[in-house]
Design a protein around this motif. Structure first.
Motif, mmCIF file in Angstrom:
data_model
loop_
_atom_site.group_PDB
_atom_site.id
_atom_site.type_symbol
_atom_site.label_atom_id
_atom_site.label_comp_id
_atom_site.label_asym_id
_atom_site.label_seq_id
_atom_site.Cartn_x
_atom_site.Cartn_y
_atom_site.Cartn_z
ATOM 1 N N ARG A 1 77.276 18.659 -65.721
ATOM 2 C CA ARG A 1 76.050 18.013 -65.029
ATOM 3 C C ARG A 1 76.660 16.974 -63.838
ATOM 4 N N PRO A 2 75.598 17.301 -62.709
ATOM 5 C CA PRO A 2 76.150 16.563 -61.530
ATOM 6 C C PRO A 2 76.108 15.064 -62.037
ATOM 7 N N LEU B 1 75.831 10.774 -60.801
ATOM 8 C CA LEU B 1 74.752 10.073 -59.972
ATOM 9 C C LEU B 1 75.132 10.111 -58.368
ATOM 10 N N GLU C 1 76.524 12.787 -56.850
ATOM 11 C CA GLU C 1 76.128 14.076 -56.315
ATOM 12 C C GLU C 1 74.566 14.180 -56.306
ATOM 13 N N ARG C 2 73.608 13.755 -57.527
ATOM 14 C CA ARG C 2 72.565 13.827 -57.415
ATOM 15 C C ARG C 2 71.568 13.265 -56.128
ATOM 16 N N VAL D 1 72.367 15.038 -52.968
ATOM 17 C CA VAL D 1 71.362 16.250 -52.981
ATOM 18 C C VAL D 1 70.032 15.774 -52.694
ATOM 19 N N ARG D 2 69.679 14.708 -53.316
ATOM 20 C CA ARG D 2 68.237 14.262 -53.119
ATOM 21 C C ARG D 2 68.220 13.887 -51.438
ATOM 22 N N ASP E 1 74.688 21.378 -51.612
ATOM 23 C CA ASP E 1 75.036 21.280 -52.903
ATOM 24 C C ASP E 1 76.588 21.243 -52.811
ATOM 25 N N ARG F 1 79.185 18.069 -53.894
ATOM 26 C CA ARG F 1 80.247 18.177 -54.904
ATOM 27 C C ARG F 1 81.562 17.735 -54.638
#
Length: 280
Positions: free
Chosen positions: A64-65, A67, A69-70, A73-74, A79, A83
Motif C-alpha cells: 500500500r502506498p 502517506l 507517496e499518496r 501522486v495527488r 506513480d 515511489r
C-alpha cells in the motif's frame, strides 16, 4: 429455487457482457444457487479465470502506498517517480527524527556555551550526508529499482536531491529560528551547505557516492579546524565571514556547472552502480 439463470445470460455473465439489471439479479441468484455456480464454472474460460485470480493475488500482495507517496501522486507526480521519492532512505521517519534530535541537542549546546560556530559547522554537513544516502548502490536499498526506472539518472538524482535538501534545509531553518540572538549570522550555514552538497554531487560522478561526500565532509572539517586555530575566542570563523560566504557562493556555482557537464555519467554507470572509490 423456482428459477435459474438462463444459459445465454450465464455465458454473458462469465464473459463480463451481462448488463444491469440482469447482472444484479444474476449476482444475487448465484450467491445462493450452487447448481448455477457449477454451470457458471463450466461456461467460464479457465485461462481467463486463472488470469483473473493472478491479477487479484497481485493486487492483494501489492504494498500500500505510504502517506508521502499518496501525497506526491495527488500533487501530480507520476506513480513511479513518487515511489522512488518515497523510498528515499533519508526521507524516512527514523532519519528525520535523528536529524531533528541532533539539531535540538546542538541548539541547546550553543545556548549553553554561547558558541554559534558549533551549529554553523554542523548544519552544512546534514544536507551533504542526506544527499549521499539518497543515491548509490552501497547506501540506497532501492538502488536496483532506481536503475531500471524510466528516468534519466541525472533527473532522478536531482529529484531526490531537491527532496532531501528541502527536508534538510527546513530542519536547519527551524533550528536557526531557535537562535534569534545571533541575528543573520545564524544563517551563515546556508551558502556552505549548498557549496558542500553541490561539490559532493559533482565529485560523485567520478569518485562514487561514498568517497566523494566523505572527501568533501573531511575537507570541511579540516577547514574549520584550521580556521579555528587562527582566530581568538568569540571571533567569527573565516568560512562564515563575508569573504568566506562569497567563496562558498562561488564554489556552489562552479560545482553546479561541473555537475551539469557530468550529467551523462549518471546514465553511463554499470548496473551494479558506481564502484566505491573508482571512476564511473
Amino acid at each position: 429455487m423456482t428459477w435459474h439463470v438462463a444459459e445465454e445470460d450465464l455465458r454473458a455473465y462469465a464473459h463480463g457482457r451481462l448488463a444491469p439489471p440482469l447482472l444484479w439479479s444474476a449476482d444475487t441468484h448465484l450467491a445462493g444457487c450452487a447448481p448455477c455456480r457449477t454451470r457458471l464454472a463450466e461456461a467460464s474460460d479457465p485461462v481467463l479465470l486463472d488470469a483473473g485470480w493472478e491479477r487479484l493475488d497481485a493486487e492483494l500482495d501489492a504494498p500500500r502506498p505510504g502517506l508521502i507517496e499518496r501525497l506526491l501522486v495527488r500533487l501530480g507526480v507520476a506513480d513511479h517517480t513518487a515511489r522512488l521519492l518515497a523510498a528515499t532512505p533519508v526521507l524516512r521517519r527514523s532519519w528525520l527524527l535523528s536529524v531533528l534530535f541532533l539539531l535540538v541537542m546542538t541548539v541547546l549546546a550553543v545556548r549553553m556555551a554561547d558558541q554559534p560556530a558549533l551549529f554553523l559547522a554542523l548544519a552544512p554537513l546534514l544536507p551533504l550526508v542526506g544527499v549521499a544516502l539518497s543515491y548509490g548502490p552501497s547506501l540506497d536499498p532501492t538502488y536496483e529499482m532506481a536503475v531500471v526506472a524510466p528516468l534519466h539518472g541525472f533527473r532522478l538524482l536531482m529529484i531526490r536531491t531537491v527532496a532531501v535538501l528541502t527536508a534538510g534545509l527546513a530542519f536547519n531553518g527551524l533550528a536557526t529560528l531557535a537562535l534569534p540572538g545571533y541575528g543573520l549570522s545564524a544563517l551563515a550555514w546556508l551558502l556552505p551547505a549548498l557549496a558542500l552538497t553541490a561539490t559532493g554531487l559533482a565529485l560523485t560522478a567520478r569518485l562514487g557516492p561514498v568517497v566523494a561526500p566523505a572527501l568533501v565532509g573531511g575537507a570541511w572539517v579540516t577547514l574549520l579546524v584550521v580556521a579555528q586555530s587562527q582566530v581568538h575566542a568569540h571571533d567569527t570563523l573565516a568560512p562564515f565571514t563575508a569573504v568566506g560566504q562569497s567563496v562558498a557562493a562561488a564554489v556552489a556555482a562552479l560545482a553546479a556547472l561541473l555537475l551539469y557537464q557530468a550529467r551523462d555519467r549518471f546514465d553511463a554507470r554499470p548496473l551494479a552502480g558506481f564502484p566505491d572509490g573508482g571512476s564511473a
